[in-house]
Design a protein around this motif. Structure first.
Motif, mmCIF file in Angstrom:
data_model
loop_
_atom_site.group_PDB
_atom_site.id
_atom_site.type_symbol
_atom_site.label_atom_id
_atom_site.label_comp_id
_atom_site.label_asym_id
_atom_site.label_seq_id
_atom_site.Cartn_x
_atom_site.Cartn_y
_atom_site.Cartn_z
ATOM 1 N N GLY A 58 -8.648 -28.927 -26.922
ATOM 2 C CA GLY A 58 -7.149 -29.179 -27.031
ATOM 3 C C GLY A 58 -7.030 -30.318 -27.335
ATOM 4 N N ILE A 59 -7.826 -31.251 -28.019
ATOM 5 C CA ILE A 59 -7.819 -32.731 -28.490
ATOM 6 C C ILE A 59 -7.211 -32.867 -29.861
ATOM 7 C CG2 ILE A 59 -9.197 -34.833 -28.682
ATOM 8 C CD1 ILE A 59 -9.477 -33.667 -25.879
ATOM 9 N N PRO A 60 -5.967 -33.424 -29.766
ATOM 10 C CA PRO A 60 -5.104 -33.617 -30.848
ATOM 11 C C PRO A 60 -6.110 -34.290 -31.963
ATOM 12 C CG PRO A 60 -3.811 -34.346 -28.998
ATOM 13 C CD PRO A 60 -5.014 -34.035 -28.627
ATOM 14 N N HIS A 61 -6.589 -35.466 -31.787
ATOM 15 C CA HIS A 61 -7.298 -36.000 -32.847
ATOM 16 C C HIS A 61 -8.445 -35.226 -33.746
ATOM 17 C CE1 HIS A 61 -8.506 -39.648 -35.032
ATOM 18 N NE2 HIS A 61 -9.862 -39.374 -34.606
ATOM 19 N N TYR A 62 -9.061 -34.434 -32.952
ATOM 20 C CA TYR A 62 -10.358 -33.227 -33.384
ATOM 21 C C TYR A 62 -9.372 -32.225 -34.073
ATOM 22 C CZ TYR A 62 -13.169 -35.463 -29.976
ATOM 23 O OH TYR A 62 -13.906 -36.457 -29.049
ATOM 24 N N LEU A 63 -8.026 -31.798 -33.818
ATOM 25 C CA LEU A 63 -7.835 -30.876 -34.309
ATOM 26 C C LEU A 63 -6.971 -31.190 -35.569
ATOM 27 C CD1 LEU A 63 -5.902 -29.238 -31.028
ATOM 28 C CD2 LEU A 63 -7.685 -28.198 -32.602
ATOM 29 N N LYS A 64 -6.883 -32.558 -35.916
ATOM 30 C CA LYS A 64 -6.226 -33.019 -37.040
ATOM 31 C C LYS A 64 -7.269 -32.869 -38.201
ATOM 32 C CE LYS A 64 -3.386 -36.683 -35.568
ATOM 33 N NZ LYS A 64 -3.174 -38.210 -35.410
ATOM 34 N N GLU A 65 -8.600 -32.286 -38.006
ATOM 35 C CA GLU A 65 -9.470 -32.096 -38.965
ATOM 36 C C GLU A 65 -9.324 -31.032 -39.713
ATOM 37 O OE1 GLU A 65 -12.580 -34.024 -39.817
ATOM 38 O OE2 GLU A 65 -10.961 -35.389 -39.074
ATOM 39 N N VAL A 66 -8.476 -29.848 -39.022
ATOM 40 C CA VAL A 66 -8.151 -28.772 -39.621
ATOM 41 C C VAL A 66 -7.177 -28.720 -40.739
ATOM 42 C CG1 VAL A 66 -7.444 -26.213 -38.966
ATOM 43 C CG2 VAL A 66 -8.772 -27.768 -37.395
ATOM 44 N N GLU A 67 -7.352 -28.300 -41.985
ATOM 45 C CA GLU A 67 -6.736 -28.349 -43.168
ATOM 46 C C GLU A 67 -5.868 -27.032 -43.343
ATOM 47 O OE1 GLU A 67 -9.351 -29.645 -46.289
ATOM 48 O OE2 GLU A 67 -9.462 -32.054 -45.456
ATOM 49 N N PRO A 68 -4.673 -27.090 -43.958
ATOM 50 C CA PRO A 68 -4.050 -25.895 -44.153
ATOM 51 C C PRO A 68 -4.789 -25.079 -45.215
ATOM 52 C CG PRO A 68 -2.639 -27.677 -44.591
ATOM 53 C CD PRO A 68 -4.172 -28.381 -44.036
ATOM 54 N N GLY A 69 -5.045 -23.634 -45.015
ATOM 55 C CA GLY A 69 -5.659 -22.712 -46.049
ATOM 56 C C GLY A 69 -7.086 -22.685 -45.603
ATOM 57 N N GLN A 70 -7.524 -23.316 -44.558
ATOM 58 C CA GLN A 70 -9.036 -23.141 -44.079
ATOM 59 C C GLN A 70 -9.055 -22.215 -42.882
ATOM 60 O OE1 GLN A 70 -10.624 -26.923 -43.195
ATOM 61 N NE2 GLN A 70 -11.698 -26.949 -45.230
#
Length: 485
Positions: A213-225
């Protein structure tokens, strides 16, 4: 939502309450905030105290004292909206005197916050930083009723030893401390939703098992992926953030990072966990204080967790790797010869993925015990969580329980955790395993409590004769996303 909580901050409700309380106190406040790198400490403080922030300054990793003082001068320029920066202080004592001069007139009018980020990095050898800060706090800052100082650091163990448990000038001076943990599953879902990312809970669980649950890593997820596409790009592309993160992560937190890395690698190779002596042997460490310090540093930083086996004492505790990214990196990223699009999708068809997903799901469950308890209907009952391992003997085969919930209502829940892409079916063979495990636990532990078997699965357990006769409680992935976790 309480009025002092910021709508742009996901979760962190208890932490926001503490930050709000600091503003309401009639005397100066000194807050220590710590937690692993990338967990969102800086974001939380900046966002929550955006209206009260008078001065913000961050240390630089391995920065020389002269360059840190230059940065301090620039931070003063920014705080005062000066056209030119002031003269660079010649010492930290002079730097804090300059800060005092800037703050004094402002604090007469209203509450104000000073935010010193990456505090441990400012304390370079022979810099005199910590003693200068102690003098600043004790002789002036502590007497300012409108002042809140937040000191923040990713080197969690340093923050504990040098600040929270300080035996010198800061002894008992910390008024509040916050150990910021990674997001829960529920907070992760909220974070992704706020970023316009629409994934179901099964997909989010896969992300969590990889990144935590690391916010900085989760920012890697892009909409539609999909989760698989996001993992593919961030972990297996040439410039993916998580491909290069491992060394940076440990070396930025620990001065002797190789010893810490050796320990997490040893634990990654033994998912069921290792005792302190087994870690010493596996990593060729010296017994004594050095090993204890390494284990404490990794525990406080959230990379490993200690579990006391059922009916055992503190010295029998077992350490497990609890950082999802570290486990994933060691298992897949650093071993991967293949790179580029489709790498992870191909790996997901391997037996290696199947074994990893089961272990990663177990780790996920261990982090959401409060949600498990709520699903079991025992949220208000005092419990102790532990693991149990029986090595076996000639006439009785060994077995282990990864999560045992010992309840004050004279019951014990043995939790079995299974990850699958559909309802889990208890076969005749697995039913025999469960029966053996329960009976062996009862006979070997000599417990007089009622022992229940609880199944924790992604999509539930298929109804059959074995489920009906063996399973008393059923918990699904949806339960783990409960806000109470």
């Amino acid at each position: 939502m309480k009025k002092h909580q910021q709508p742009e901050i996901i979760g962190r409700k208890a932490e926001q309450d503490l930050l709000a309380q600091a503003l309401q106190q009639p005397e100066a406040q000194l807050l220590a905030v710590y937690g692993r790198r990338r967990v969102g400490k800086t974001y939380l403080i900046r966002k929550f105290y955006s209206r009260q922030l008078l001065f913000e300054f961050s240390g630089v990793h391995n920065g020389a004292t002269r360059s840190q003082l230059e940065n301090f001068a620039h931070a003063l320029k920014q705080a005062e909206n000066m056209s030119l920066p002031p003269a660079v202080p010649t010492s930290w004592g002079q730097a804090f005197q300059s800060l005092q001069d800037v703050l004094q007139p402002k604090l007469k009018k209203k509450k104000g916050v000073v935010f010193l980020d990456e505090f441990p990095w400012l304390n370079a050898p022979r810099s005199g930083f910590l003693s200068a800060f102690e003098f600043f706090w004790n002789n002036w800052a502590s007497k300012q009723p409108n002042l809140v100082i937040v000191i923040c650091g990713s080197a969690a163990s340093w923050m504990i030893q040098k600040v929270v448990n300080n035996k010198g000038g800061l002894h008992n001076r910390i008024t509040r401390k916050i150990r910021l943990l990674p997001f829960t599953l529920n907070e992760t879902a909220d974070f992704l939703s706020a970023r316009k990312i629409r994934l179901d809970h099964y997909q989010i669980a896969q992300l969590y098992m990889t990144m935590g649950g690391i916010p900085h890593y989760l920012k890697e997820v892009e909409p539609g992926q999909s989760a698989a596409q996001a993992i593919d790009r961030s972990c297996f592309s040439k410039d993916g953030l998580l491909r290069q993160e491992f060394q940076n992560l440990y070396h930025s937190l620990f001065s002797n990072a190789q010893a810490h890395i050796a320990i997490v690698r040893a634990l990654a190779a033994k998912p069921s966990g290792l005792t302190r002596n087994e870690i010493i042997e596996a990593c060729a460490l010296k017994t004594g204080g050095t090993t204890s310090l390494l284990l404490d540093e990794l525990t406080e930083s959230g990379f490993i967790a200690a579990y006391i086996p059922f009916n055992k004492s503190l010295r029998d505790r077992i350490y497990k790797l609890s950082d999802e990214y570290t486990a994933f990196y060691v298992k897949f990223i650093e071993r991967s010869r293949a790179m580029g699009p489709g790498t992870w999708l191909k790996m997901m068809r391997s037996q290696s993925w199947k074994s990893w997903s089961g272990l990663a799901f177990e780790s996920l469950c261990l982090k959401h015990v409060s949600a498990l308890k709520a699903a079991l209907g025992i949220a208000g009952i005092y419990t102790e969580e532990s693991a149990w391992r029986f090595t076996g003997r000639k006439e009785v085969a060994g077995c282990q329980v990864d999560l045992l919930i010992d309840r004050s209502d004279s019951c014990i829940s043995l939790c079995e955790m299974k990850f699958s892409d559909g309802p889990f079916t208890i076969s005749k063979e697995y039913a025999a395993v469960l029966t053996h495990k329960r009976q062996t636990f009862i006979s070997e532990s000599k417990t007089r409590k009622t022992v229940f078997l609880a199944m924790v699965t992604t999509f539930g357990v298929s109804s059959n004769v074995y489920k009906a006769s063996l399973i008393q409680n059923e918990i699904t992935l949806e339960d783990l996303f409960s806000a109470s976790s």
